[in-house]
Design an enzyme around this catalytic site. Structure first.
Site, PDB file in Angstrom:
ATOM      1  N   CYS A 168      16.953  25.569  29.486  1.00 51.22           N
ATOM      2  CA  CYS A 168      18.379  25.551  29.125  1.00 51.22           C
ATOM      3  C   CYS A 168      18.525  25.837  27.636  1.00 51.22           C
ATOM      4  O   CYS A 168      19.383  26.587  27.196  1.00 51.22           O
ATOM      5  CB  CYS A 168      19.018  24.185  29.377  1.00 51.22           C
ATOM      6  SG  CYS A 168      18.701  23.437  30.980  1.00 51.22           S
ATOM      7  N   CYS A 227      18.681  29.521  26.106  1.00 51.06           N
ATOM      8  CA  CYS A 227      19.938  30.275  26.169  1.00 51.06           C
ATOM      9  C   CYS A 227      21.039  29.591  25.372  1.00 51.06           C
ATOM     10  O   CYS A 227      21.800  30.261  24.674  1.00 51.06           O
ATOM     11  CB  CYS A 227      20.371  30.476  27.627  1.00 51.06           C
ATOM     12  SG  CYS A 227      19.377  31.763  28.437  1.00 51.06           S
ATOM     13  N   HIS A 228      21.136  28.260  25.474  1.00 50.31           N
ATOM     14  CA  HIS A 228      22.335  27.609  24.915  1.00 50.31           C
ATOM     15  C   HIS A 228      22.144  27.002  23.532  1.00 50.31           C
ATOM     16  O   HIS A 228      23.115  26.602  22.908  1.00 50.31           O
ATOM     17  CB  HIS A 228      22.854  26.571  25.908  1.00 50.31           C
ATOM     18  CG  HIS A 228      23.383  27.208  27.162  1.00 50.31           C
ATOM     19  ND1 HIS A 228      24.392  28.148  27.139  1.00 50.31           N
ATOM     20  CD2 HIS A 228      23.038  27.069  28.465  1.00 50.31           C
ATOM     21  CE1 HIS A 228      24.653  28.550  28.366  1.00 50.31           C
ATOM     22  NE2 HIS A 228      23.835  27.922  29.209  1.00 50.31           N
ATOM     23  N   CYS A 272      23.096  28.387  36.639  1.00 50.44           N
ATOM     24  CA  CYS A 272      22.239  28.713  35.488  1.00 50.44           C
ATOM     25  C   CYS A 272      20.771  28.761  35.889  1.00 50.44           C
ATOM     26  O   CYS A 272      19.998  29.531  35.327  1.00 50.44           O
ATOM     27  CB  CYS A 272      22.470  27.734  34.343  1.00 50.44           C
ATOM     28  SG  CYS A 272      23.966  28.121  33.403  1.00 50.44           S
TER      29      CYS A 272
HETATM   30  C1  HEC Z   1      19.104  32.795  30.924  1.00 53.30           C
HETATM   31  C2  HEC Z   1      20.133  32.116  30.180  1.00 53.30           C
HETATM   32  C3  HEC Z   1      20.629  30.767  30.657  1.00 53.30           C
HETATM   33  C4  HEC Z   1      19.895  29.636  30.877  1.00 53.30           C
HETATM   34  C5  HEC Z   1      18.401  29.447  30.783  1.00 53.30           C
HETATM   35  C6  HEC Z   1      20.859  28.603  31.166  1.00 53.30           C
HETATM   36  N1  HEC Z   1      22.129  29.101  31.141  1.00 53.30           N
HETATM   37 FE1  HEC Z   1      23.828  28.016  31.190  1.00 53.30          FE
HETATM   38  N2  HEC Z   1      24.934  29.719  31.044  1.00 53.30           N
HETATM   39  C7  HEC Z   1      24.402  30.987  30.931  1.00 53.30           C
HETATM   40  C8  HEC Z   1      25.483  31.949  30.911  1.00 53.30           C
HETATM   41  C9  HEC Z   1      25.327  33.461  30.804  1.00 53.30           C
HETATM   42  C10 HEC Z   1      26.679  31.214  30.989  1.00 53.30           C
HETATM   43  C11 HEC Z   1      28.112  31.753  30.958  1.00 53.30           C
HETATM   44  C12 HEC Z   1      28.464  32.112  29.522  1.00 53.30           C
HETATM   45  C13 HEC Z   1      28.261  30.942  28.613  1.00 53.30           C
HETATM   46  O1  HEC Z   1      29.107  30.029  28.597  1.00 53.30           O
HETATM   47  O2  HEC Z   1      27.180  30.859  27.977  1.00 53.30           O
HETATM   48  C14 HEC Z   1      26.295  29.808  31.041  1.00 53.30           C
HETATM   49  C15 HEC Z   1      27.189  28.750  31.080  1.00 53.30           C
HETATM   50  C16 HEC Z   1      26.844  27.409  31.093  1.00 53.30           C
HETATM   51  C17 HEC Z   1      27.779  26.314  31.044  1.00 53.30           C
HETATM   52  C18 HEC Z   1      29.300  26.414  31.027  1.00 53.30           C
HETATM   53  C19 HEC Z   1      29.855  26.462  29.609  1.00 53.30           C
HETATM   54  C20 HEC Z   1      31.350  26.467  29.573  1.00 53.30           C
HETATM   55  O3  HEC Z   1      31.914  26.747  28.510  1.00 53.30           O
HETATM   56  O4  HEC Z   1      31.992  26.201  30.583  1.00 53.30           O
HETATM   57  C21 HEC Z   1      27.041  25.159  31.088  1.00 53.30           C
HETATM   58  C22 HEC Z   1      27.563  23.740  31.095  1.00 53.30           C
HETATM   59  C23 HEC Z   1      25.645  25.560  31.149  1.00 53.30           C
HETATM   60  N3  HEC Z   1      25.563  26.923  31.133  1.00 53.30           N
HETATM   61  C24 HEC Z   1      24.593  24.670  31.223  1.00 53.30           C
HETATM   62  C25 HEC Z   1      23.262  25.052  31.386  1.00 53.30           C
HETATM   63  C26 HEC Z   1      22.180  24.126  31.641  1.00 53.30           C
HETATM   64  C27 HEC Z   1      22.325  22.627  31.762  1.00 53.30           C
HETATM   65  C28 HEC Z   1      21.036  24.870  31.735  1.00 53.30           C
HETATM   66  C29 HEC Z   1      19.640  24.413  32.100  1.00 53.30           C
HETATM   67  C30 HEC Z   1      19.484  23.843  33.426  1.00 53.30           C
HETATM   68  C31 HEC Z   1      21.409  26.247  31.509  1.00 53.30           C
HETATM   69  N4  HEC Z   1      22.760  26.314  31.314  1.00 53.30           N
HETATM   70  C32 HEC Z   1      20.514  27.305  31.451  1.00 53.30           C
HETATM   71  C33 HEC Z   1      23.078  31.311  30.799  1.00 53.30           C
HETATM   72  C34 HEC Z   1      22.030  30.428  30.857  1.00 53.30           C
END
Ligand code: HEC
Ligand code: HEC
Length: 270
Positions: A186, A189-190, A231
């Protein structure tokens, strides 16, 4: 091998054109102040102007259909006890104000960590003698959105001490754990890549302060549990089951990261 694949994926992501939100994001813009807390930025600040405009206006925000449905369900008697939420909790505007800022939360009654949706279902099964709402069903999302909406504008304040501490530690571990074909966590990316484009999407800080949220890609509203599973699919990893301990502690950790950001439910995102 996995390490190399991750390095390649990260390099590919980092090499894709670095674009800012359009119009370029200005942290000093007073319009953005309500969507920031120190260095923390709500997904709102990464969203395109049209998406933000949809969220800004309650009449054009499709999430309000769920708020309205939830409001109706609030006073509907169901189950063997013949009671509605309202019979015990009175006006949601008062009794549920602030409640949405602290979930997922350790529940002494269940002796475990519960999401807001699970807490609502606990009231249904144990206090109303009614069936639990099914995950992602219309009433499941409607009631959670209605309850969470009563905290709109209030800062998230997830607790991590006392009996919540072991859940928090597990959530943090899973947040930083690499997974999937690309061997990415997580945090990659974030935390590391937020502000960069991944395919057509601008990576945000992954703050869950807008859930339940209306997602244009889904063409419907959904929960944080659903988004987190999505995600996992982004990195082609097998998601944890809905409402599993793993998915819930990840939601808790992700929500704690957003502590201080204001609740936007129902937010609108791409
Ligand atoms: C390969 C990249 C990637 C990974 C790894 C990833 N995400 Fe994401 N996530 C994204 C994308 C693309 C979005 C939609 C755009 C954004 O808000 O970043 C998103 C959106 C989110 C959002 C919504 C944000 C909002 O404003 O509503 C959350 C919460 C989130 N991710 C949590 C997680 C969590 C917890 C993990 C690990 C389990 C994770 N992400 C792993 C790519 C990723
Ligand atoms: C028979 C009475 C009764 C009914 C009906 C009832 N609840 Fe509750 N509910 C309670 C009591 C008592 C508590 C506080 C004790 C606890 O947390 O379990 C509570 C706690 C809650 C909480 C947690 C509040 C907090 O501060 O964390 C939520 C959320 C909630 N109820 C939602 C609902 C919803 C939504 C409905 C209808 C679907 C509902 N309840 C129906 C009695 C009821």
């Amino acid at each position: 091998m996995r390490k190399m694949m991750m390095a390649a994926t990260l390099a590919a992501l980092a090499a894709s054109p670095v674009a800012q939100a359009d119009p370029p994001f200005d942290p000093k813009d007073p319009k953005m102040a309500p969507y920031m807390a120190g260095d923390k930025r709500s997904g709102y600040t990464f969203a395109e102007p049209e998406t933000r405009a949809m969220q800004d206006d309650d009449f054009s925000n499709p999430g309000f259909l769920w708020v309205e449905d939830g409001k109706k369900l609030w006073s509907k008697a169901e189950g063997k006890a013949g009671k509605s939420c309202k019979d015990c909790h009175g006006e949601a505007e008062k009794s549920m104000k602030g409640v949405g800022t602290v979930y997922p939360r350790f529940d002494p009654h269940a002796n475990m960590l519960l999401t807001l949706e699970q807490k609502i279902n606990q009231c249904r099964t144990e206090r109303m003698g009614a069936d639990a709402y099914k995950f992602d069903s219309k009433p499941y999302n409607a009631m959670a959105t209605y309850v969470k909406h009563q905290s709109r504008g209030m800062p998230l304040a997830v607790q991590t001490d006392g009996p919540a501490a072991p859940y928090f530690d597990m959530g943090r571990r899973l947040y930083y754990e690499r997974r999937g074909m690309s061997d990415i966590a997580c945090k990659h990316c974030h935390e590391d890549l937020s502000g960069l484009h991944m395919r057509s999407e601008l990576l945000s800080q992954g703050m869950p302060n807008g859930f339940p949220q209306y997602r244009l890609k889904w063409q419907t509203l959904g929960s944080a549990q659903k988004r987190i599973r999505g995600c996992f699919e982004e990195v082609r990893a097998e998601p944890y089951p809905v409402d599993s301990l793993e998915n819930t502690v990840i939601e808790m950790y992700a929500t704690w990261r957003a502590n201080g950001l204001r609740v936007e439910s129902p937010a609108v995102r791409k």
